[in-house]
Motif scaffolding. Structure first.
Motif, PDB file in Angstrom:
ATOM      1  N   SER A 142      15.308   1.272  -5.449  1.00 22.91           N
ATOM      2  CA  SER A 142      14.720   0.052  -6.011  1.00 22.91           C
ATOM      3  C   SER A 142      13.432  -0.364  -5.306  1.00 22.91           C
ATOM      4  O   SER A 142      12.581  -1.035  -5.896  1.00 22.91           O
ATOM      5  N   ASN A 143      13.268   0.047  -4.049  1.00 24.92           N
ATOM      6  CA  ASN A 143      12.057  -0.327  -3.312  1.00 24.92           C
ATOM      7  C   ASN A 143      10.832   0.476  -3.740  1.00 24.92           C
ATOM      8  O   ASN A 143       9.710   0.147  -3.324  1.00 24.92           O
ATOM      9  N   LEU A 148       5.566   2.234  -3.273  1.00 26.09           N
ATOM     10  CA  LEU A 148       5.590   3.596  -3.803  1.00 26.09           C
ATOM     11  C   LEU A 148       5.242   4.630  -2.746  1.00 26.09           C
ATOM     12  O   LEU A 148       5.927   5.647  -2.618  1.00 26.09           O
ATOM     13  N   LEU A 149       4.192   4.389  -1.977  1.00 25.73           N
ATOM     14  CA  LEU A 149       3.766   5.381  -0.990  1.00 25.73           C
ATOM     15  C   LEU A 149       4.823   5.585   0.082  1.00 25.73           C
ATOM     16  O   LEU A 149       5.210   6.717   0.382  1.00 25.73           O
ATOM     17  N   LEU A 150       5.300   4.483   0.661  1.00 25.92           N
ATOM     18  CA  LEU A 150       6.277   4.579   1.744  1.00 25.92           C
ATOM     19  C   LEU A 150       7.593   5.172   1.261  1.00 25.92           C
ATOM     20  O   LEU A 150       8.070   6.181   1.792  1.00 25.92           O
ATOM     21  N   VAL A 180       4.239   7.072   7.877  1.00 25.59           N
ATOM     22  CA  VAL A 180       3.541   6.434   6.763  1.00 25.59           C
ATOM     23  C   VAL A 180       3.426   4.925   6.995  1.00 25.59           C
ATOM     24  O   VAL A 180       2.371   4.315   6.753  1.00 25.59           O
ATOM     25  N   ALA A 181       4.516   4.301   7.485  1.00 24.32           N
ATOM     26  CA  ALA A 181       4.497   2.856   7.744  1.00 24.32           C
ATOM     27  C   ALA A 181       3.476   2.512   8.820  1.00 24.32           C
ATOM     28  O   ALA A 181       2.729   1.527   8.707  1.00 24.32           O
ATOM     29  N   ALA A 182       3.417   3.329   9.882  1.00 21.03           N
ATOM     30  CA  ALA A 182       2.466   3.067  10.968  1.00 21.03           C
ATOM     31  C   ALA A 182       1.029   3.243  10.495  1.00 21.03           C
ATOM     32  O   ALA A 182       0.163   2.417  10.797  1.00 21.03           O
ATOM     33  N   LEU A 183       0.760   4.322   9.746  1.00 17.30           N
ATOM     34  CA  LEU A 183      -0.599   4.575   9.260  1.00 17.30           C
ATOM     35  C   LEU A 183      -1.041   3.529   8.248  1.00 17.30           C
ATOM     36  O   LEU A 183      -2.241   3.240   8.114  1.00 17.30           O
ATOM     37  N   SER A 184      -0.063   2.947   7.537  1.00 18.45           N
ATOM     38  CA  SER A 184      -0.386   1.924   6.540  1.00 18.45           C
ATOM     39  C   SER A 184      -0.506   0.534   7.147  1.00 18.45           C
ATOM     40  O   SER A 184      -0.827  -0.430   6.447  1.00 18.45           O
ATOM     41  N   GLY A 185      -0.213   0.410   8.439  1.00 19.54           N
ATOM     42  CA  GLY A 185      -0.291  -0.885   9.101  1.00 19.54           C
ATOM     43  C   GLY A 185       0.879  -1.794   8.815  1.00 19.54           C
ATOM     44  O   GLY A 185       0.774  -3.019   8.977  1.00 19.54           O
ATOM     45  N   ASP A 186       2.012  -1.220   8.389  1.00 21.06           N
ATOM     46  CA  ASP A 186       3.183  -2.025   8.040  1.00 21.06           C
ATOM     47  C   ASP A 186       4.088  -2.312   9.228  1.00 21.06           C
ATOM     48  O   ASP A 186       5.066  -3.053   9.093  1.00 21.06           O
ATOM     49  N   VAL A 187       3.819  -1.694  10.394  1.00 21.60           N
ATOM     50  CA  VAL A 187       4.612  -1.950  11.591  1.00 21.60           C
ATOM     51  C   VAL A 187       3.865  -2.985  12.428  1.00 21.60           C
ATOM     52  O   VAL A 187       2.780  -2.725  12.936  1.00 21.60           O
TER      53      VAL A 187
END
Length: 388
Positions: A142-143, A148-150, A180-187
Motif C-alpha cells: 500500500s505504501n 514509489l521509488l523507496l 534509497v532512503a538515505a540518498l533521498s534525504g528521508d532519514v
C-alpha cells in the motif's frame, strides 16, 4: 550457541522483529505514560525498564526451551491505557500495573489459561495468526502509492534476491531500502541522540475504583489480545511450548518490574512470527537463535531507552512498514495454508481469519480474541452437524 548457526539472516530477523515492535507501538506507550502524568525523564526510564525486561525474558526463555520465544509489551493494553489514564495519578497507575500483572501471574500458576489454549483447534490458531498479520502484509504494497521509488526498489530487491538467494531476501531489502532512503534525504538524524536514563522507582497507590475500571479491563485485554495470539502464533508455527510456565515467568517478571514502569511483558505474536519463519533459519530447531538475537537488541534498546523515540522518528515509516510486510509474507502464506487445507474446518477458519483481520474492537477487546470466539462457535456447530 555455535557461530555456524548464528548467520546474518538469523541476526537480522531478530533486529527486524525488535525494530517492528518499537516502530509500531513505542509512540503509544509514550502517550499512555504522558496521560498518567509521567515526565519525559520518567517515560524514558519506563522504556529502559521495558527493554531490559523484554530482553532478559526473551533470552532466558528462548535459551531454556530452544524455541523462538519472543516477548513484547502489550500494544492493545498500551492503547487502552492511553485512553483511560487521564486524571489518574502516577502512583495509582503503578498500582494498576501491579494489580493486572498479579492477575496474570495467578492465571499462570492456576493453569487456567493453559487449559483454555489447549482447546483451540490448530486451523483456527493459524487463521487468527494470518488475520493478525494481514495488515502488515498489505502495508508492504500500500505504501507504493506515495513512495514509489523507496518501496518499489525494496520490492524489486526482495523479488530478485528471493529468486536467486532466498535466505538473503530481507537482507537485500533492508540494505537497498536504507540506501534509497538515505540518498533521498528521508532519514532525519539532526535530533538523534544516544542517552542512558535509569528507571525510577515509583511507590504504588491502590484505588479500588481505578483497579476495577482500568486494571481489570487492562488485564483482560492483555490476556485476550496479546498473550492468546502470542501462544497461537507459536502453536501455528510448530512450537507448542508449555503455556503456564511462560505466563508465570513473564507475569512474575512484569510484576517485579511494575514499580519501574513495566506495565506488561507478554508473549509476542506479530514480531515473533518474524523469528519463527524459514527466513530466520531454514532449520526450525535453530530459529530460537533469531529470538535470542532479538533479546540482545531488546537489551540495547533498553540501555538507550531515552533515544528510542528519536530513532523511530529518524527512519521513514514507509521503509519500516514495507520491510515488516515482506519479512512476514512467508508466515502469512504458511498460516493460510494450515488454516484452509482441511475442508471440514475451512468455514470456521475463514470466519476466524476475516473477523481477526477486520480490526473490530468490542468491549475494549481486540479482533484476535473475537475471531477465535466466532471461529470456535462455527467450528463446534459445523463439526456437530457434519458429523451427524
Amino acid at each position: 550457541m555455535r557461530a555456524s548457526y548464528l548467520t546474518f539472516p538469523t541476526v537480522l530477523s531478530g533486529f527486524v522483529a525488535v525494530l517492528v515492535g518499537y516502530a509500531s507501538s513505542a509512540a503509544i506507550i509514550w502517550q499512555a505514560a504522558a496521560a498518567a502524568g509521567a515526565t519525559p525523564s520518567q517515560i524514558a526510564g519506563w522504556m529502559t525498564a521495558l527493554g531490559i525486561g523484554m530482553g532478559v525474558s526473551t533470552l532466558a526463555l528462548s535459551w531454556w526451551y530452544k524455541a523462538p520465544v519472543l516477548t513484547a509489551w502489550s500494544t492493545p493494553g498500551a492503547a487502552l491505557l492511553a485512553t483511560s489514564l487521564q486524571g489518574v495519578t502516577l502512583s495509582e497507575t503503578i498500582g494498576i500495573f501491579i494489580f493486572a500483572n498479579a492477575l496474570i501471574l495467578v492465571c499462570g500458576v492456576s493453569g487456567l489459561f493453559a487449559r483454555l489454549m489447549k482447546i483451540i483447534p490448530h486451523s483456527l490458531a493459524a487463521a487468527m495468526l494470518a488475520g493478525v498479520l494481514l495488515r502488515f502484509g498489505l502495508q508492504a504494497f500500500s505504501n507504493i502509492e506515495g513512495h514509489l521509488l523507496l518501496c518499489g526498489s525494496m520490492l524489486l530487491a526482495w523479488l530478485l534476491t528471493k529468486a536467486f538467494a532466498p535466505r538473503y531476501a530481507i537482507v537485500a531489502t533492508l540494505l537497498v531500502g536504507g540506501a534509497v532512503a538515505a540518498l533521498s534525504g528521508d532519514v532525519v538524524t539532526e535530533k538523534l541522540t544516544f542517552s542512558v536514563v535509569m528507571p525510577e522507582f515509583i511507590a504504588p497507590t491502590f484505588n479500588v475504583t481505578t483497579l476495577i475500571s482500568i486494571g481489570l479491563p487492562f488485564f483482560l485485554v492483555t490476556m485476550a489480545s496479546q498473550n492468546a495470539p502470542g501462544f497461537a502464533t507459536m502453536k501455528a508455527s510448530g512450537y507448542p511450548v508449555a503455556v503456564s510456565p511462560l505466563i508465570v515467568f513473564t507475569g512474575g517478571l512484569a510484576l517485579l518490574l511494575s514499580p519501574f514502569g513495566v506495565y506488561s511483558i507478554c508473549i509476542a505474536a506479530i514480531t515473533a512470527a518474524i523469528c519463527q519463519s524459514p527466513d530466520a533459519h531454514p532449520d526450525a530447531s535453530k530459529r530460537w537463535l533469531a529470538a535470542a538475537a532479538a533479546g540482545v537488541f531488546y537489551l540495547l534498546a533498553g540501555i538507550f531507552g531515552g533515544s528510542i523515540s528519536g530513532l523511530m522518528a529518524a527512519l521513514p515509516l514507509s521503509w519500516i512498514q514495507t520491510l515488516a510486510g515482506l519479512a512476514l509474507l512467508g508466515t502469512i502464506g504458511g498460516s493460510l495454508h494450515q488454516a484452509l487445507h482441511n475442508e471440514n474446518e475451512r468455514d470456521a477458519a475463514i470466519v476466524t481469519f476475516l473477523l481477526t483481520a477486520s480490526g473490530v474492537t468490542l468491549a475494549g477487546i481486540g479482533s484476535a480474541f473475537w475471531g477465535l470466539i466466532a471461529g470456535g462457535v462455527c467450528y463446534a456447530l459445523l463439526s456437530r452437524t457434519r458429523g451427524a
